[in-house]
Design an enzyme around this catalytic site. Structure first.
Site, mmCIF file in Angstrom:
data_model
loop_
_atom_site.group_PDB
_atom_site.id
_atom_site.type_symbol
_atom_site.label_atom_id
_atom_site.label_comp_id
_atom_site.label_asym_id
_atom_site.label_seq_id
_atom_site.Cartn_x
_atom_site.Cartn_y
_atom_site.Cartn_z
ATOM 1 N N LYS A 178 51.316 22.465 39.842
ATOM 2 C CA LYS A 178 50.324 23.046 39.063
ATOM 3 C C LYS A 178 48.957 22.491 39.836
ATOM 4 O O LYS A 178 47.934 22.800 39.757
ATOM 5 C CB LYS A 178 50.294 22.599 37.636
ATOM 6 N N LYS A 196 54.335 33.093 34.198
ATOM 7 C CA LYS A 196 53.332 33.780 33.497
ATOM 8 C C LYS A 196 51.982 33.752 34.108
ATOM 9 O O LYS A 196 51.328 34.715 34.322
ATOM 10 C CB LYS A 196 52.924 33.045 32.081
ATOM 11 N N LYS A 255 59.203 31.035 41.719
ATOM 12 C CA LYS A 255 59.843 31.397 40.298
ATOM 13 C C LYS A 255 59.058 32.467 39.451
ATOM 14 O O LYS A 255 57.591 32.641 39.972
ATOM 15 C CB LYS A 255 59.816 30.035 39.475
HETATM 16 N N1 AQP Z 1 61.530 32.166 35.850
HETATM 17 C C1 AQP Z 1 62.162 31.860 35.003
HETATM 18 N N2 AQP Z 1 63.539 31.794 34.718
HETATM 19 C C2 AQP Z 1 64.110 31.385 34.019
HETATM 20 N N3 AQP Z 1 63.410 30.658 32.877
HETATM 21 C C3 AQP Z 1 61.967 30.588 32.982
HETATM 22 N N4 AQP Z 1 61.162 29.778 32.367
HETATM 23 C C4 AQP Z 1 60.034 29.932 32.697
HETATM 24 N N5 AQP Z 1 60.009 30.446 33.758
HETATM 25 C C5 AQP Z 1 61.444 31.130 34.061
HETATM 26 C C6 AQP Z 1 61.660 29.129 31.050
HETATM 27 O O1 AQP Z 1 60.892 29.875 30.017
HETATM 28 C C7 AQP Z 1 60.476 28.619 29.108
HETATM 29 C C8 AQP Z 1 58.952 28.785 29.066
HETATM 30 O O2 AQP Z 1 58.521 27.411 28.804
HETATM 31 P P1 AQP Z 1 56.595 27.386 29.100
HETATM 32 O O3 AQP Z 1 55.972 28.587 28.725
HETATM 33 O O4 AQP Z 1 56.605 26.256 28.075
HETATM 34 O O5 AQP Z 1 56.651 26.656 30.635
HETATM 35 P P2 AQP Z 1 56.789 27.269 32.010
HETATM 36 O O6 AQP Z 1 58.327 26.713 32.219
HETATM 37 O O7 AQP Z 1 55.689 26.626 32.868
HETATM 38 O O8 AQP Z 1 56.692 28.888 31.916
HETATM 39 P P3 AQP Z 1 56.220 29.698 33.053
HETATM 40 O O9 AQP Z 1 56.298 31.083 32.696
HETATM 41 O O10 AQP Z 1 56.237 29.380 34.446
HETATM 42 O O11 AQP Z 1 54.633 29.821 32.555
HETATM 43 P P4 AQP Z 1 53.220 28.924 33.438
HETATM 44 O O12 AQP Z 1 52.878 30.159 34.399
HETATM 45 O O13 AQP Z 1 52.238 28.967 32.430
HETATM 46 O O14 AQP Z 1 53.564 27.891 34.217
HETATM 47 C C9 AQP Z 1 61.021 27.352 29.419
HETATM 48 O O15 AQP Z 1 62.414 27.088 28.817
HETATM 49 C C10 AQP Z 1 61.204 27.534 30.678
HETATM 50 O O16 AQP Z 1 62.246 26.680 31.607
#
Ligand code: AQP
Length: 326
Positions: A110, A195, A192
């Site tokens: 990040k 969002k 990965k």
């Molecule tokens: N690509 C993925 N495949 C499987 N699991 C995923 N998770 C996130 N991306 C994948 C799981 O979804 C939950 C989301 O947690 P979060 O929103 O608190 O954080 P994150 O992991 O940072 O999610 P994103 O989608 O990647 O959001 P941004 O872009 O904001 O950083 C967790 O259980 C995560 O493991």
């Protein structure tokens, strides 16, 4: 088992979040005590428009319910409605080492993608996440693979606190699903699905059928044309087959057989159909929930009340053990 998990309202929930996290939650709530949180304080680690954050927070709650979380079975709440999350994070900050936080992959990634806003909250994110989990004596935390390192830190902080101040916290276990723990971006199978990634990389649970078809049609594939699951030789296709498998319930060999000799084009059309059919009832329920924000807020208020009662009790014990006059 006692379950805690959450998703941050940093964007629209996508198939990776569903497959890696939410899908497990819906199953777990039938047999276990569960708390599921919309971790809005975590979303503040990236600069976000206040009106958008409010909307995404409600949309995240609506998505939880649309995917099958049931407020009668699980406690559903917004993190910032339960102030002990931030309070415990402060206390855990006094135990977390800068050197261990510096090792966190998510912080490094990040920081690279937002070089203009490497804030202290971003650095401290895993400590807040540890507080989220430890407040409720969660024994298990169902998450995708990307959160494994943060769970390890939560475990370490629980052990450290217990060894200095006496047994206070349960040491939680991560629950990483055997398949789909890391769904990759459609436009870049080395990254990965996220969002806040590029729009062609993720399928949001609210994407329309046209958008879904377009995104899957443009998804990166590997050389060759055989529809075969081989994570080393065909990482892009294996990612798409994993999505197909988990949304349709068809086994991977059955999918390979179905598309034998048909090529990537037919497979992508099939995957689009499966995804659109899978998301249709979720999207209907999502619209119903968003159409009645009053009802949604009532569920979240009730959830916050239940969570708060548990969190206050735990904070009382933490304060006593650490020497704060409670
Ligand atoms: N690509 C993925 N495949 C499987 N699991 C995923 N998770 C996130 N991306 C994948 C799981 O979804 C939950 C989301 O947690 P979060 O929103 O608190 O954080 P994150 O992991 O940072 O999610 P994103 O989608 O990647 O959001 P941004 O872009 O904001 O950083 C967790 O259980 C995560 O493991």
């Amino acid at each position: 088992m006692k379950i805690f998990s959450g998703i941050k309202p940093s964007g629209i929930i996508h198939l990776g979040n569903y497959i890696g996290a939410l899908r497990q939650w819906v199953i777990l709530q039938d047999a276990h005590e569960c708390l599921f949180c919309i971790v809005d304080l975590h979303a503040l680690t990236v600069r976000v428009d206040p009106a958008l954050l409010r909307r995404l927070t409600l949309e995240t709650a609506a998505t939880y319910i649309a995917c099958g979380l049931d407020a009668k079975k699980s406690v559903l709440f917004i993190q910032s409605h339960v102030p002990p999350h931030a309070e415990l994070a402060w206390i855990l900050n006094t135990l977390a080492k800068i050197s261990e936080l510096k090792l966190m992959h998510q912080f490094k990634e990040k920081s690279k993608s937002n070089p203009e806003n490497i804030n202290a909250g971003l650095f401290d994110y895993p400590v807040l996440m540890a507080a989220d989990i430890l407040l409720y004596d969660a024994t298990h935390v169902p998450v995708g693979q990307d959160q494994q390192q943060h769970i390890e830190l939560a475990r370490e902080l629980a052990r450290r606190f217990n060894s200095i101040y006496g047994k206070t916290f349960v040491v939680p276990e991560g629950m990483i699903p055997p398949r789909g723990a890391k769904i990759m971006a459609l436009d870049n199978p080395a990254k990965k699905m996220e969002k806040t990634g590029s729009i062609g990389g993720y399928i949001a649970l609210t994407d329309t059928p046209d958008v879904i078809r377009k995104k899957i049609k443009s998804a990166v594939t590997d050389s060759g044309s055989d529809v075969l699951f081989d994570e080393k030789k065909k990482p892009a296709l294996s990612n798409l087959i994993t999505i197909y498998h988990l949304l349709s319930g068809l086994s991977i060999p059955a999918i390979e057989k179905e598309y034998q000799g048909k090529g990537y084009g037919q497979f992508k059309k099939g995957l689009s159909d499966v995804t659109i059919d899978f998301l249709k009832p979720i999207q209907q329920k999502f619209s119903e929930c968003m159409g009645d924000p009053g009802a949604l807020l009532r569920i979240l208020e009730k959830g916050a009340c239940a969570a708060r009662a548990q969190a206050d009790k735990k904070m009382q014990k933490v304060k006593e053990n650490i020497g704060l006059i409670a």
